[in-house]
Enzyme design. Structure first.
Site, short mmCIF file in Angstrom:
data_model
loop_
_atom_site.label_atom_id
_atom_site.label_comp_id
_atom_site.label_asym_id
_atom_site.label_seq_id
_atom_site.Cartn_x
_atom_site.Cartn_y
_atom_site.Cartn_z
N CYS A 143 1.12 -0.96 -0.09
CA CYS A 143 0.04 0.26 0.02
C CYS A 143 1.15 1.31 0.17
O CYS A 143 0.97 1.96 -0.74
CB CYS A 143 -1.06 -0.18 1.21
N SER A 174 -6.49 -1.39 10.83
CA SER A 174 -6.82 -1.39 9.17
C SER A 174 -5.41 -2.51 8.52
O SER A 174 -5.80 -3.52 7.68
CB SER A 174 -6.62 0.25 8.68
N GLY A 176 -4.36 -6.01 9.04
CA GLY A 176 -5.05 -7.34 9.68
C GLY A 176 -3.73 -8.59 10.53
O GLY A 176 -2.59 -7.31 10.18
N PRO A 177 -4.04 -9.30 10.49
CA PRO A 177 -2.99 -10.31 10.99
C PRO A 177 -1.81 -10.59 10.00
O PRO A 177 -0.44 -10.57 10.09
CB PRO A 177 -3.46 -11.69 11.36
N THR A 179 -1.06 -8.41 6.85
CA THR A 179 -0.38 -7.46 6.81
C THR A 179 1.30 -7.56 8.20
O THR A 179 2.17 -6.30 8.02
CB THR A 179 -0.86 -5.69 6.97
N ARG A 180 0.51 -7.72 9.19
CA ARG A 180 2.15 -7.08 10.32
C ARG A 180 2.59 -8.16 10.53
O ARG A 180 4.02 -7.62 11.07
CB ARG A 180 0.73 -7.26 11.46
N LYS A 181 2.55 -9.81 10.17
CA LYS A 181 3.03 -10.85 9.92
C LYS A 181 3.80 -10.14 8.34
O LYS A 181 5.09 -11.11 8.10
CB LYS A 181 2.88 -12.01 9.56
#
Length: 315
Positions: A143, A174, A176-177, A179-181
């Site tokens: 993004c 905004s 989610g899991p 993106t975080r990983k």
């Protein structure tokens, strides 16, 4: 025949996959048939089912058994960089074109206003020589990359950029899991694409998740160091024209400030509001990603359709 929509599958029922599904349902060229997830209680799968899509929570293997019967030609992968490689291999072995919304970056980077047209014309040439070449996979970077690389490219098409740095600030809600990983992959893939597609000699990317309540809108800062003294007028004109191109598919993309010139440093401050399709408007990071992927999918679908009509006329 010419107006027939191309059938697509969405892999991943998280924030990005669900937002993309809602946008794809409005498309005049794409027809969302399948949504694939791994959690049967996910909101995305429930919505997909309610909207009339076929769904499975058993992952991609369940979809593979339906590819031919449902004539799925394009799949959008919104899972995670860790599983994308395997998903891509399985989908391409069935002849499906893949648009990758993870930072896996197996296929070439695609930033629509910068290089989509040249990628698709290469794809067509490759397809004629050897179907299933790398052209079967396009990567949407991240993004932050979709928001900022057009600006770096707009500066580097005017004069040489020694260094490009971007800071993408998104609302924690905004992310989610998946993106975080993928934070490390986010910074690596974005920095690489700043160089490859943005045209900077060296690139750096930083992502910040802001837990503020109410959630803040996506903000992006771009700093470039030009090799020579920046041509203020030419760079400003180039940046403004690029912003208009991005706004054609992301209406909430806005210049907050800049370009600001300080010695050889050019800074541009952006804000991205979403359409509020799945998450509220603050989640512009979903929109810039899903809108860019949709725009890519629609161009690819037009290509597939014109190739099909060419084949038909040869019969």
């Amino acid at each position: 025949m010419v107006n027939k929509k191309i059938n697509i599958a969405l892999i991943g029922s998280g924030n990005i996959g669900t937002d993309l599904m809602i946008k794809a349902l409005r498309s005049s060229t794409l027809n969302p048939v399948w949504m694939v997830g791994i959690d049967e209680n996910s909101d995305g799968l429930k919505r997909a089912k309610a909207l009339g899509l076929k769904t499975t929570h058993l992952g991609i293997d369940e979809l593979l058994t339906h590819i031919e019967a449902d004539n799925i030609q394009i799949a959008f992968d919104a899972t995670s960089a860790y599983v994308h490689e395997e998903n891509n291999r399985k989908l391409q072995s069935k002849g499906v074109k893949v648009i990758d919304l993870t930072p896996a970056a197996i296929g070439p980077y695609c930033i629509p206003p910068v290089n989509l047209e040249s990628l698709l014309s290469q794809t067509e040439n490759q397809t004629q020589i050897n179907d299933g070449s790398i052209s079967g996979n396009l990567n949407m970077v991240t993004c932050g990359g979709q928001a900022t690389i057009p600006i770096i490219a707009a500066i580097s098409r005017v004069q040489s950029v020694d260094y490009g740095e971007i800071v993408a600030t998104i609302a924690s809600k905004s992310a989610g899991p998946g993106t975080r990983k993928n934070i490390d992959e986010f910074t690596r893939t974005t920095a690489d694409a700043i160089e490859q597609i943005g045209g900077a000699r060296q690139g750096k990317a930083i992502i910040v998740m802001n837990p503020a309540e109410p959630p803040l809108m996506m903000r992006d800062t771009v700093h470039c160091l030009t090799q020579d003294e920046p041509d203020v007028e030419a760079i400003t004109a180039s940046v403004l024209s690029m912003i208009e191109q991005v706004q054609e598919y992301v209406p909430g993309y806005r210049l907050k400030n800049g370009p600001v010139f300080d010695g050889n440093r050019v800074s541009v401050f952006l804000e991205v509001a979403g359409l509020g399709d799945y998450l509220p408007e603050y989640a512009g990071n979903l929109d810039i990603m899903t809108s860019a992927a949709l725009c890519t999918g629609e161009m690819l679908a037009r290509n597939l359709r014109s190739n099909m009509s060419v084949k038909d006329s040869h019969h």
